[in-house]
Enzyme design. Structure first.
Site, short mmCIF file in Angstrom:
data_model
loop_
_atom_site.label_atom_id
_atom_site.label_comp_id
_atom_site.label_asym_id
_atom_site.label_seq_id
_atom_site.Cartn_x
_atom_site.Cartn_y
_atom_site.Cartn_z
N LYS A 182 0.84 -1.21 0.00
CA LYS A 182 0.00 0.00 0.00
C LYS A 182 0.88 1.26 0.00
O LYS A 182 1.84 1.35 0.76
CB LYS A 182 -0.89 0.01 1.25
CG LYS A 182 -1.79 -1.22 1.36
CD LYS A 182 -2.48 -1.27 2.71
CE LYS A 182 -1.52 -1.49 3.86
NZ LYS A 182 -2.20 -1.76 5.15
N THR A 221 -7.26 10.09 8.56
CA THR A 221 -7.05 8.82 7.85
C THR A 221 -6.85 7.65 8.82
O THR A 221 -6.26 6.63 8.45
CB THR A 221 -5.82 8.92 6.92
OG1 THR A 221 -4.70 9.32 7.73
CG2 THR A 221 -6.04 9.89 5.79
N GLY A 223 -7.28 4.37 10.47
CA GLY A 223 -7.99 3.13 10.16
C GLY A 223 -8.00 2.74 8.70
O GLY A 223 -8.69 1.79 8.32
N THR A 224 -7.20 3.41 7.86
CA THR A 224 -7.21 3.09 6.42
C THR A 224 -6.81 1.64 6.15
O THR A 224 -7.47 0.93 5.39
CB THR A 224 -6.27 4.03 5.64
OG1 THR A 224 -5.02 4.11 6.33
CG2 THR A 224 -6.85 5.42 5.48
N GLY A 225 -5.70 1.22 6.79
CA GLY A 225 -5.19 -0.13 6.51
C GLY A 225 -6.14 -1.22 7.01
O GLY A 225 -6.37 -2.22 6.31
N CYS A 226 -6.70 -1.03 8.21
CA CYS A 226 -7.63 -2.03 8.76
C CYS A 226 -8.87 -2.13 7.87
O CYS A 226 -9.35 -3.23 7.57
CB CYS A 226 -8.08 -1.62 10.17
SG CYS A 226 -6.75 -1.54 11.36
#
Ligand SMILES: Nc1ncnc2c1ncn2[C@@H]1O[C@H](COP(=O)(O)OP(=O)(O)O)[C@@H](O)[C@H]1O
Ligand SMILES: Cc1ncc(COP(=O)(O)OP(=O)(O)O)c(N)n1
Length: 279
Positions: A182, A221, A223-226
Site C-alpha cells: 500500500k 485517515t 484506520g485506512t489499513g484495517c
C-alpha cells in the site's frame, strides 16, 4: 461456505481500538457495510483515541486461540483476517488454530506501528510473522514501512512504485499467494502536490497491477489499513476473485476517507457508511 449457510461469514483476529476507527471496530463496521456477518477474536485492548495509543493490554495467547476456535468450530468462516497480533506467542497460537481448520482465504494485515508511532507488534514477533503466518496467507497487505520490516530492509528502502513492485515480488517469495503493497505513506511530505495514491498488487501466476485512486487531502485517515484489509476479507468471503476483491476494497476505503469524520482533536477516522452516500 456461503453456499451452505446462505450468508457470508468473516472472522477478524485483531486488537480493539477504543476510539472506534481502527482494529476490531473498523473491521466489523466494514464487514457489516459489505453485507457480511462479522465475528471477532480479540488479541489486545488498546487505550486509544484520535491523539494516539495510550496503553496496550494484550490478552493471553490461549484466550485469543480459544475465541478463534469457538467461532471456527461452530459458526465457521468463509474468510479470515488478522490485524494487530502483538507477540510471537499470539502469532503461534493463532496459526495453530488456523492450520487446524485449514483456513484458506486468509488476509494478513501485518500491523506493526499505529499512525501516532505506537508499537502494535513487538520487534521479536516479526520473525514469527514471516515464518508462520505469511506462508498461510492468501494475501498480505503491508504498508511501505511494514514491507521494509518484513524484508529486513532499512525503513526508507522503498521510495517509488518500482521499489513497491520489487518488494511485492520479494514478499511473495515468503509464501503468500498475493501481496498488496500500500502506498498511502509514499509522498507524505509532498501532500500539497500529491494527486494519487497507488498500491501494487502482485500474485497469481504472474499478475502485477498498479491500483491508482485520487489522493484525498485530509488528515483524518485513522484506520485506512484495517478498513482496506477487512473489505478484501469481506469480498473474498462473498466469493469475489482476488483482483476484484482488492479493487472493490480500494474503492470502499477511498469513499470512507472522502467522508472521514474529525473525531477528537487529532487524526479523525474513516466513515464506513460512505459508500451508501456515494452510490
Ligand atoms: N489520503 C489518502 N487518499 C486516498 N487514499 C489513501 C489516502 N491515504 C491512504 N490511502 C489508501 O488507503 C489504503 C491504506 O493505505 P495506508 O494508509 O498506506 O495503510 P496503513 O493504514 O496500513 O498505513 C491504501 O489503499 C492507500 O492507497
Ligand atoms: C487496535 C489497532 N489495530 C490496528 C491499528 C492500525 O490501524 P491502521 O488501519 O493501520 O490505521 P492507523 O493506526 O495507521 O491510522 C490501530 N491503530 N489499532
Amino acid at each position: 461456505m456461503t453456499g451452505q449457510t446462505g450468508f457470508a461469514r468473516a472472522l477478524t483476529v485483531a486488537g480493539s481500538d477504543s476510539g472506534g476507527g481502527a482494529g476490531i471496530q473498523a473491521d466489523l463496521k466494514t464487514m457489516q457495510e459489505l453485507g457480511v456477518f462479522g465475528m471477532s477474536a480479540l488479541t489486545a485492548v488498546t487505550v486509544q483515541n484520535s491523539l494516539g495509543v495510550h496503553g496496550v493490554h494484550p490478552l493471553e495467547p490461549a484466550a485469543v486461540a480459544d475465541q478463534a476456535e469457538a467461532v471456527l468450530s461452530d459458526i465457521g468462516a468463509d474468510a479470515v483476517k488478522t490485524g494487530m497480533l502483538f507477540s510471537s506467542e499470539v502469532i503461534e497460537a493463532v496459526c495453530d488454530v488456523l492450520e487446524r481448520y485449514a483456513v484458506r482465504r486468509l488476509t494478513v494485515d501485518p500491523v506493526m506501528i499505529a499512525k501516532g508511532g505506537a508499537s502494535l507488534l513487538r520487534a521479536e514477533a516479526v520473525a514469527a510473522m514471516v515464518r508462520r503466518l505469511l506462508p498461510m496467507a492468501e494475501i498480505v497487505t503491508p504498508n511501505v514501512p511494514e514491507a521494509c520490516a518484513l524484508l529486513g530492509l532499512p525503513e526508507d528502502a522503498i521510495r517509488d512504485e518500482t521499489d513497491m513492485a520489487d518488494a511485492a515480488r520479494q514478499i511473495r517469495l515468503l509464501g503468500p499467494e498475493y501481496v498488496l503493497v500500500k502506498g498511502g505513506h509514499l509522498g507524505e511530505t509532498e501532500a500539497e502536490t500529491r494527486t494519487e495514491c497507488a498500491d501494487v498488487l502482485a500474485g497469481g501466476s504472474d499478475l502485477l497491477r498498479v491500483l491508482r485512486s485520487p489522493f484525498i487531502p485530509t488528515r483524518h485517515t485513522h484506520g485506512t489499513g484495517c478498513t482496506l484489509s477487512a473489505a478484501i476479507t469481506a469480498y473474498r468471503a462473498r466469493g469475489l476473485a482476488m483482483e476484484e476483491a482488492v479493487r472493490g476494497a480500494k474503492d470502499f476505503v477511498s469513499k470512507a476517507i472522502a467522508y472521514a469524520v474529525p473525531t477528537g482533536g487529532g487524526i479523525g477516522s474513516l466513515w464506513h457508511a460512505a459508500h451508501r452516500r456515494a452510490e
